[in-house]
Design a protein around this motif. Structure first.
Motif, PDB file in Angstrom:
ATOM      1  N   PHE A 113       0.856  -1.181   0.000  1.00  0.00           N
ATOM      2  CA  PHE A 113       0.000   0.000   0.000  1.00  0.00           C
ATOM      3  C   PHE A 113       0.896   1.237   0.000  1.00  0.00           C
ATOM      4  N   TYR A 163       1.687   5.389  -0.409  1.00  0.00           N
ATOM      5  CA  TYR A 163       1.072   6.683  -0.113  1.00  0.00           C
ATOM      6  C   TYR A 163       2.059   7.809  -0.376  1.00  0.00           C
ATOM      7  N   LEU A 200      -6.433   4.950   8.849  1.00  0.00           N
ATOM      8  CA  LEU A 200      -5.857   4.125   7.782  1.00  0.00           C
ATOM      9  C   LEU A 200      -4.732   3.245   8.314  1.00  0.00           C
ATOM     10  N   GLU A 224      -6.150   0.468  10.419  1.00  0.00           N
ATOM     11  CA  GLU A 224      -6.747  -0.582   9.594  1.00  0.00           C
ATOM     12  C   GLU A 224      -5.677  -1.560   9.121  1.00  0.00           C
ATOM     13  N   GLU A 251      -6.883  -4.002   4.732  1.00  0.00           N
ATOM     14  CA  GLU A 251      -6.327  -3.344   3.555  1.00  0.00           C
ATOM     15  C   GLU A 251      -6.907  -1.935   3.505  1.00  0.00           C
ATOM     16  N   PRO A 252      -6.125  -0.920   3.862  1.00  0.00           N
ATOM     17  CA  PRO A 252      -6.667   0.433   4.030  1.00  0.00           C
ATOM     18  C   PRO A 252      -7.070   1.119   2.734  1.00  0.00           C
ATOM     19  N   TRP A 253      -6.478   0.744   1.611  1.00  0.00           N
ATOM     20  CA  TRP A 253      -6.867   1.268   0.305  1.00  0.00           C
ATOM     21  C   TRP A 253      -6.419   0.265  -0.750  1.00  0.00           C
ATOM     22  N   GLU A 254      -6.569   0.612  -2.018  1.00  0.00           N
ATOM     23  CA  GLU A 254      -6.266  -0.310  -3.114  1.00  0.00           C
ATOM     24  C   GLU A 254      -4.785  -0.656  -3.130  1.00  0.00           C
ATOM     25  N   MET A 262      -2.056   6.333  -2.606  1.00  0.00           N
ATOM     26  CA  MET A 262      -2.961   7.137  -1.806  1.00  0.00           C
ATOM     27  C   MET A 262      -2.328   8.496  -1.541  1.00  0.00           C
ATOM     28  N   SER A 306      -7.744  14.178  -0.422  1.00  0.00           N
ATOM     29  CA  SER A 306      -7.163  12.832  -0.365  1.00  0.00           C
ATOM     30  C   SER A 306      -7.874  11.894  -1.334  1.00  0.00           C
ATOM     31  N   GLY A 307      -7.145  10.896  -1.771  1.00  0.00           N
ATOM     32  CA  GLY A 307      -7.709   9.885  -2.659  1.00  0.00           C
ATOM     33  C   GLY A 307      -6.601   9.203  -3.423  1.00  0.00           C
ATOM     34  N   THR A 308      -6.903   8.090  -4.079  1.00  0.00           N
ATOM     35  CA  THR A 308      -5.888   7.349  -4.812  1.00  0.00           C
ATOM     36  C   THR A 308      -5.655   7.975  -6.182  1.00  0.00           C
TER      37      THR A 308
END
Length: 477
Positions: free
Chosen positions: A376, A378, A427, A430, A436-439, A449, A455-457
Motif C-alpha cells: 500500500f 502513499y 488508515l 486498519e 487493507e486500508p486502500w487499493e 494514496m 485525499s484519494g488514490t
C-alpha cells in the motif's frame, strides 16, 4: 494508579493515565557497557520482585545539551537498551502490536520523544504501541571489525532484532498479540525495518516504511572510510570516553552528495549480506504486507536555511548532476522538475526528495508487490503551517501519533490538522489490524494514496520522475 505486567523475566509496575497503561524504561537487553561495548546485543537477565517501569530510561549517547535533557526530564547513558509500552490494559486480550523505530540519521533520537507518545494510538485503536532505544552513531554503526572483532558491526540492527525478539516472547503480558506485530519506522527507522526484511528477519508480521532513504545503506568501502576518520580522531589505544566518541563522530565529513550520513547500516557480510534493493529485486523476502511512502517535500526542511543567493540555476544543476552521476545528461530531468515546481528552491528540494526517499522506497516495494505481496503506497501532501517547508520530512510523525501540539510547526495543530491526523490514524490502524486500508499497489504507476487537503488514490503518480533515478541504485547497476 499503578498496573502490573508479569513477563517471563519478572514483574513490572507501570502507571495508568486516561485509560492507557504505560510501562517505561523496560530493559530488553543487557547494558552495552564495559566489556559489552562494541559487542553483539546480549539478553537481559531476570529480576526478583517488582521492577519499577514508571520512568523513561536513559536515551542513547548523542549530541544534545544537558539543559535540553534536563528540560525534558531525561538522562543519557550507554545503558540505554529499553522499551516503552502503551497498552489499554495489561490483560490477555491479544491486541495488535505496533513497534515503532525512530529516525534521526542513526545519530539522534530516542523512543521517549513527545512526538512518539503512544497514548492516543493505543487508546484510539485498542492496540499496544512500543517504542525503543538502541545504540546510535559510532557506538551502533561503526564498521571496524579489525579493531573490535567479529560481531561488532551493525550493532543498531542487532539491538533492534533483540528488542523484536523480546517483544515476541513477552508482549502477551501487556495485552498484546505476539503473532500480530507490525514493525514501523520513520526515516532511518524505516531504513532499518526494510533492511531487517531484506535480511530475512521473521520477528514481525507487517511493516510500515515512512520516509525511508534506502540509498543510505552503505558499502563496506564507504563504511571503512568513515571508520578511518573516526579512529584517526580517537585513536586505537584504550577506550574513548562518550564525550570523545561524540566529538569524533561530529567531525566526520560524510561526503558531498546530499544527503549522505556517516552512520547507517553497512554491507558487513554478517547482518547484511546484500543491499536491500538488490535483495528485493533478486529473491523473495518475508511475504508480509507493507505500507510505505514519503512526504511530498521531504528535503525542503533541510534546505530552509539556504539563502536565495545560494539556490541559483547553477547550484540546482550541480545538485542534479551530483545526484544523477557522471555521464548522465540532466537536461531532461531538470525540465520535468521545472514543469512540476514553481521555483528553483522547490526543484532543488524535489531532486533530493526523489533520489533519497521516494524512488528507492518505490523500487523496494514495487519488487515486493511484483512477487504477489500486499503493498500500500502513499504520499503525504499535508502542508506545514510554515509555507517554506511544505509537506516536509518528519511531518508524518505528529499526524500518525496524534501528538500535534508536540511540534505544531510540522503539521499544524488546528481543527483541520486534527481531522487529517484522525484520517491517517484510521488508515494506519486498519493496516495494523490486518486489513487493507486502500487499493493495493501493483507496480509502476499503480494506485498511490494521496493524503492531503484533498485525499484519494492516484494512478501514475510521478512515475516519469521516479523512473529517472533507476540507474542510481544497486538493484539496477
Amino acid at each position: 494508579m499503578t498496573a502490573l505486567a508479569h513477563t517471563a523475566l519478572g514483574t513490572l509496575r507501570g502507571d495508568t493515565s486516561d485509560d492507557v497503561v504505560v510501562f517505561r524504561g523496560v530493559p530488553y537487553a543487557a547494558p552495552p557497557i564495559g566489556e559489552r561495548r562494541w559487542r553483539p546485543t546480549q539478553p537481559t537477565q531476570s529480576w526478583a520482585g517488582i521492577r519499577d517501569a514508571t520512568v523513561f530510561g536513559p536515551i542513547p549517547p548523542q549530541a544534545i545539551s544537558p539543559e535540553r535533557l534536563a528540560k525534558r526530564g531525561l538522562t543519557m547513558s550507554e545503558d540505554c537498551l529499553t522499551l516503552n509500552i502503551w497498552t489499554p490494559a495489561a490483560d490477555d486480550a491479544r491486541r495488535p502490536v505496533l513497534v515503532f523505530l525512530h529516525g534521526g540519521g542513526q545519530t539522534q533520537g530516542h523512543g521517549s520523544a513527545p512526538l512518539l507518545d503512544g497514548s492516543q494510538l493505543a487508546r484510539r485503536g485498542d492496540i499496544v504501541v512500543v517504542t525503543m532505544n538502541f545504540r546510535l552513531g559510532a557506538l551502533g554503526c561503526l564498521y571496524a571489525p579489525d579493531w573490535h572483532g567479529a560481531g561488532s558491526t551493525n550493532l543498531t540492527l542487532r539491538d533492534q532484532k533483540c528488542a523484536l525478539q523480546w517483544i515476541r516472547e513477552n508482549i502477551g503480558a501487556f495485552g498484546g498479540d505476539p503473532d500480530a506485530v507490525t514493525a514501523a519506522g520513520q526515516s532511518s527507522g524505516a531504513i532499518a525495518v526494510a533492511t531487517l526484511m531484506a535480511s530475512g528477519c521473521d520477528l514481525f508480521d507487517r511493516a510500515i516504511l515512512q520516509s525511508g532513504g534506502l540509498e543510505r545503506v552503505r558499502s563496506t568501502a564507504a563504511a571503512s572510510a568513515v571508520a578511518e576518520q573516526f579512529t584517526g580522531a580517537v585513536g586505537r589505544a584504550g577506550e574513548p570516553s562518550v564525550e570523545q566518541i561524540l566529538a569524533a563522530q561530529g567531525g566526520i565529513d560524510p561526503g558531498f552528495v546530499p544527503p549522505q550520513g556517516p552512520f547507517h547500516p553497512c554491507l558487513d557480510g554478517d547482518v547484511i549480506v546484500e543491499h536491500p534493493l538488490v535483495v528485493a529485486r533478486t529473491r523473495a523476502m518475508p511475504a508480509i504486507p507493507v505500507l510505505a511512502g514519503s512526504t511530498r517535500d521531504e528535503w525542503r526542511i533541510f534546505d530552509a536555511t539556504l539563502g536565495d543567493d545560494v539556490v541559483t540555476e547553477r547550484y540546482v544543476r550541480q545538485r542534479a548532476q551530483a545526484l544523477a552521476g557522471q555521464g548522465h545528461d540532466v537536461d531532461a530531468v531538470l525540465a520535468a522538475y521545472h514543469a512540476d515546481h514553481n521555483s528553483l528552491r522547490d526543484v532543488a528540494g524535489a531532486l533530493v526528495t526523489d533520489y533519497h526517499f521516494t524512488a528507492p522506497t518505490e523500487q523496494f516495494v514495487r519488487a515486493h508487490a511484483e512477487r504477489g505481496n500486499a503493498v500500500f503506497r502513499y504520499e503525504l501532501q499535508w502542508p506545514s503551517p510554515r509555507p517554506e517547508l511544505g509537506a516536509c520530512h518528519d511531518s508524518c510523525l505528529p499526524l500518525v501519533f496524534g501528538n500535534l501540539a508536540a511540534a505544531p510547526g510540522l503539521a499544524g495543530a488546528d481543527d483541520a490538522a486534527r481531522g487529517m491526523s484522525e484520517a491517517i490514524q484510521q488508515l494506519w490502524l486498519e493496516f495494523i489490524r490486518g486489513g487493507e486500508p486502500w487499493e493495493r499497489y501493483d507496480g509502476v504507476g499503480g494506485p498511490t494514496m494521496i493524503l492531503g487537503r484533498e485525499s484519494g488514490t492516484a494512478m501514475g503518480h510521478r512515475a516519469a520522475q521516479l523512473a529517472f533515478w533507476e540507474h542510481r541504485y544497486p538493484a539496477y547497476g
